[in-house]
Design an enzyme around this catalytic site. Sequence first.
Site, PDB file in Angstrom:
ATOM      1  N   ASP A  95       0.841  -1.203   0.000  1.00 21.67           N
ATOM      2  CA  ASP A  95       0.000   0.000   0.000  1.00 21.67           C
ATOM      3  C   ASP A  95       0.874   1.250   0.000  1.00 21.67           C
ATOM      4  O   ASP A  95       0.590   2.231  -0.686  1.00 21.67           O
ATOM      5  CB  ASP A  95      -0.912  -0.006   1.235  1.00 21.67           C
TER       6      ASP A  95
ATOM      7  N   HIS B 273      -4.577  -3.447   6.095  1.00 27.89           N
ATOM      8  CA  HIS B 273      -4.388  -3.727   4.657  1.00 27.89           C
ATOM      9  C   HIS B 273      -5.748  -4.146   4.098  1.00 27.89           C
ATOM     10  O   HIS B 273      -6.039  -5.330   3.934  1.00 27.89           O
ATOM     11  CB  HIS B 273      -3.333  -4.820   4.474  1.00 27.89           C
TER      12      HIS B 273
END
Length: 328
Positions: free
Chosen positions: A163, A191
């Site tokens: 990410d 996440h």
Amino acid sequence: MSKTPVRVAVTGAAGQIGYSLLFRIASGEMLGKDQPVILQLLDLPQAQKACQGVIMELDDCAFPLLAGVFATDDPDTAFKDADICLLVGARPRGPGMERSELLNVNGAIFTVQGKSIAEHAKEGVKVLVVGNPANTNAYIARQAAIKVGRTNPANYHGMLRLDHNRALSMVAAKAGRPVDSLRKMAVWGNHSPTMYADYRFCTVDGQSVKSMINDEAWNNDVFQPAVAKRGAAIIEARGLSSAASAANAAVCHIRDWVLGTDDWVTMGVPSDGSYGIPEGIIFGFPCECKNGSYKIVQGLEIDAYSQEKLNKTLKELQDEAEAVKSLL
Ligand SMILES: NC(=O)C1=CN([C@@H]2O[C@H](COP(=O)(O)OP(=O)(O)OC[C@H]3O[C@@H](n4cnc5c(N)ncnc54)[C@H](O)[C@@H]3O)[C@@H](O)[C@H]2O)C=CC1
Ligand SMILES: O=C([O-])CC(=O)C(=O)O
């Protein structure tokens, strides 16, 4: 080879991420071009033949740093004396699924593996959970390891580096600056689509990237959803979840943790109470790494927009923790 080899256990070794990851570790990209490694591969019994194929290909690369490699279906053997454990082995999601839906099928893997690592790996072992849902699987592994004792509970991480790298790439493109000129990116939380990619502190050559971009609507309506849903977009495009970029992120996470870095990096680490996140929740924080350890960057201003985002992703992690209570 003068240095003692580092033992790296990799689970899910026969899978798609494993197929990218192992070759990069063996080539020295993760631990340095002078650091020999021994790869200890774990996968299910039905994947052992495929593991042997991967080992044949590793042999065929004649990597000077690969000091040994074996495959097994027994966690205790795979984690024996490991310095680093990369827990990749878990089922990936398919189109239309959320990662949290994988908890039912994947959660139990991490109870077994957390216990096994704590019993058999080196005391200073560094553990990175990649298998989804990565934060809560890391939470499960850590809780199982704490019951055994011996290893350091701060060293059980979940992977948010993908990410972080996605956010860096998108912000660099928007600002029209090279990706390696950006500093101080942060991705907070889980996440999952609730993660908060935060470029308020980003700089390029000392200048604020936020002022350079100066576009709140882009942040809220384009950037946030694009980072949050990037995994799903890749599944949609490829028919399979991201693999090479996930392997790259795992290499980056461990490389920076072990070798240090002069920038912030996002790591899913057990909270120590920073920013009001309850202790033990595996949460994406901006971290600084030095001498083989990490610390959460302190003292960042959390404005009302950011606080709302943090609350949302924390609530999701707390709900996931509640859902796996029976496994702990
Ligand atoms: N945290 C992140 O940023 C990312 C996480 N992932 C996750 O990583 C995981 C692996 O993804 P892929 O490699 O694409 O999947 P894959 O299906 O290609 O490979 C998974 C491998 O794990 C093995 N495995 C299953 N259970 C196991 C166990 N108990 N012990 C050891 N090995 C086991 C399977 O036999 C298979 O070889 C998935 O959960 C996926 O969602 C994927 C991309 C990014
Ligand atoms: O989206 C998925 O299921 C795989 C993953 O975690 C990602 O690409 O971020």
